[in-house]
Design a protein around this motif. Structure first.
Motif, short mmCIF file in Angstrom:
data_model
loop_
_atom_site.label_atom_id
_atom_site.label_comp_id
_atom_site.label_asym_id
_atom_site.label_seq_id
_atom_site.Cartn_x
_atom_site.Cartn_y
_atom_site.Cartn_z
N GLN A 1 0.83 -1.21 0.00
CA GLN A 1 0.00 0.00 0.00
C GLN A 1 0.86 1.25 0.00
O GLN A 1 1.91 1.31 0.63
N LYS B 1 0.61 5.40 0.78
CA LYS B 1 -0.24 6.37 1.45
C LYS B 1 0.62 7.51 1.99
O LYS B 1 1.85 7.44 2.00
N ALA C 1 -6.59 9.65 0.53
CA ALA C 1 -6.76 8.44 -0.28
C ALA C 1 -5.47 7.62 -0.33
O ALA C 1 -4.36 8.16 -0.17
N THR C 2 -5.60 6.33 -0.54
CA THR C 2 -4.46 5.43 -0.64
C THR C 2 -4.58 4.58 -1.90
O THR C 2 -5.64 4.46 -2.49
N VAL C 3 -3.46 3.96 -2.28
CA VAL C 3 -3.43 3.02 -3.41
C VAL C 3 -2.83 1.72 -2.93
O VAL C 3 -1.80 1.72 -2.24
N THR C 4 -3.45 0.59 -3.31
CA THR C 4 -2.98 -0.71 -2.85
C THR C 4 -2.81 -1.66 -4.03
O THR C 4 -3.69 -1.77 -4.88
N TRP C 5 -1.67 -2.35 -4.06
CA TRP C 5 -1.47 -3.48 -4.97
C TRP C 5 -1.99 -4.73 -4.26
O TRP C 5 -1.57 -5.02 -3.13
N LYS D 1 1.84 1.05 -11.94
CA LYS D 1 0.75 1.97 -11.68
C LYS D 1 1.26 3.40 -11.85
O LYS D 1 2.41 3.70 -11.52
N ILE E 1 0.86 6.92 -10.37
CA ILE E 1 0.42 7.41 -9.08
C ILE E 1 0.49 8.94 -9.04
O ILE E 1 1.51 9.54 -9.40
N TYR F 1 -3.39 8.74 -5.34
CA TYR F 1 -4.40 8.25 -6.27
C TYR F 1 -3.73 7.49 -7.41
O TYR F 1 -2.64 7.85 -7.86
N GLU F 2 -4.42 6.45 -7.90
CA GLU F 2 -3.99 5.76 -9.12
C GLU F 2 -4.66 6.41 -10.31
O GLU F 2 -5.88 6.60 -10.32
N ASP G 1 -5.99 6.01 -13.80
CA ASP G 1 -6.40 4.95 -14.72
C ASP G 1 -6.15 5.40 -16.15
O ASP G 1 -6.58 6.48 -16.56
#
Length: 255
Positions: free
Chosen positions: A104, A106, A113-117, A125, A127, A139-140, A142
């Motif tokens: 993760q 953060k 907000a966080t981003v997790t694999w 990703k 980021i 944030y990821e 997209d």
């Protein structure tokens, strides 16, 4: 007045300060800007727990001061990577760690907000870190690299003038069958595609399946059903009860 530093570590020199060292400090800043915009770091994050990604003021040693970061090492549990508050930047980050553990990203504190694999996610990703005070968010981004599917669920996709499309007469049921509906044909083209052999269902049919033999038959055999379940096999034509002589005679009579 002493120098100050941006949130990414670039030194902002005050007027009249650093006499005789402006060249050195400017070069350091330019090297840092180059690293921030295009630098690469392979960072070992083996183990578990929390690891801080850092910003080093006026230096190139911070682990959050590269554009591209590849995370490596064998994880033994969930791993959390934290970024300093106020960090505003975007990164290309690859999870190249081993073992099925989450990873993760953060801010070091707050509820941003966080981003997790996920455990099996070993991908790149993009980021974005928004730099918001106290609640810096991660944030990821997209990136849509494929067109949206056409048609409805289970319809096989095909190229329709550069876009995906589907057809209700060509469907795939997972684990069961590829289905061609509405008495459409399966066409097998010849060597130059000028002609084809087509197979299609009867106009009104009772559902059944024909199962092909496991190997080719010998010369003088024909493909016949071997049971009431549609299993096909090769059988010698001599067993059909028509001798060669009879076959010749029939051909002479009936043409």
């Amino acid at each position: 007045m002493a120098s100050t530093f941006t949130n990414l570590g670039v030194e902002l020199m005050a007027t009249g300060e650093n006499a005789g060292t402006w060249g050195t400090k400017t070069n350091a800043n330019l090297n840092l800007v180059e690293q921030l915009t295009g630098g690469y770091l392979s960072l070992a994050v083996a183990g578990s727990g929390t690891t801080a990604l850092t910003i080093a003021e006026g230096a190139l040693t911070g682990t959050a001061q590269q554009r591209v970061i590849e995370l490596t090492g064998a994880l033994t549990g969930s791993r959390i990577l934290t970024l300093p508050l106020l960090t505003e930047n975007f990164y290309f980050i690859k999870n190249s760690t081993t073992n099925a553990e989450t990873l993760q990203l953060k801010a070091v504190s707050g509820s941003g907000a966080t981003v997790t694999w996920a455990t099996g996610d070993k991908t790149w990703k993009i980021i974005y870190v928004d730099g918001v005070a106290t609640n810096t968010g991660v944030y990821e981004i997209d990136v849509d690299t494929t067109s949206s599917p056409g048609g409805s669920t289970t319809q096989v996709q095909f190229n329709n003038s550069g876009a995906f499309a589907g057809d209700a007469d060509l469907t795939w049921t997972a684990g069961t069958a590829l289905t061609i509906n509405s008495q459409k044909e399966l066409r097998l083209g010849d060597s130059d595609d000028s002609a084809y052999v087509g197979l299609k269902s009867a106009g009104t049919a009772t559902s059944y399946t024909m199962t092909l033999p496991a190997a080719v038959g010998a010369s003088g055999t024909a493909l016949v059903t071997t049971d009431a379940s549609g299993t096909l096999g090769f059988t010698a034509t001599s067993t059909f009860g028509i001798t060669t002589g009879k076959a010749i005679a029939m051909a002479m009579i009936f043409g």
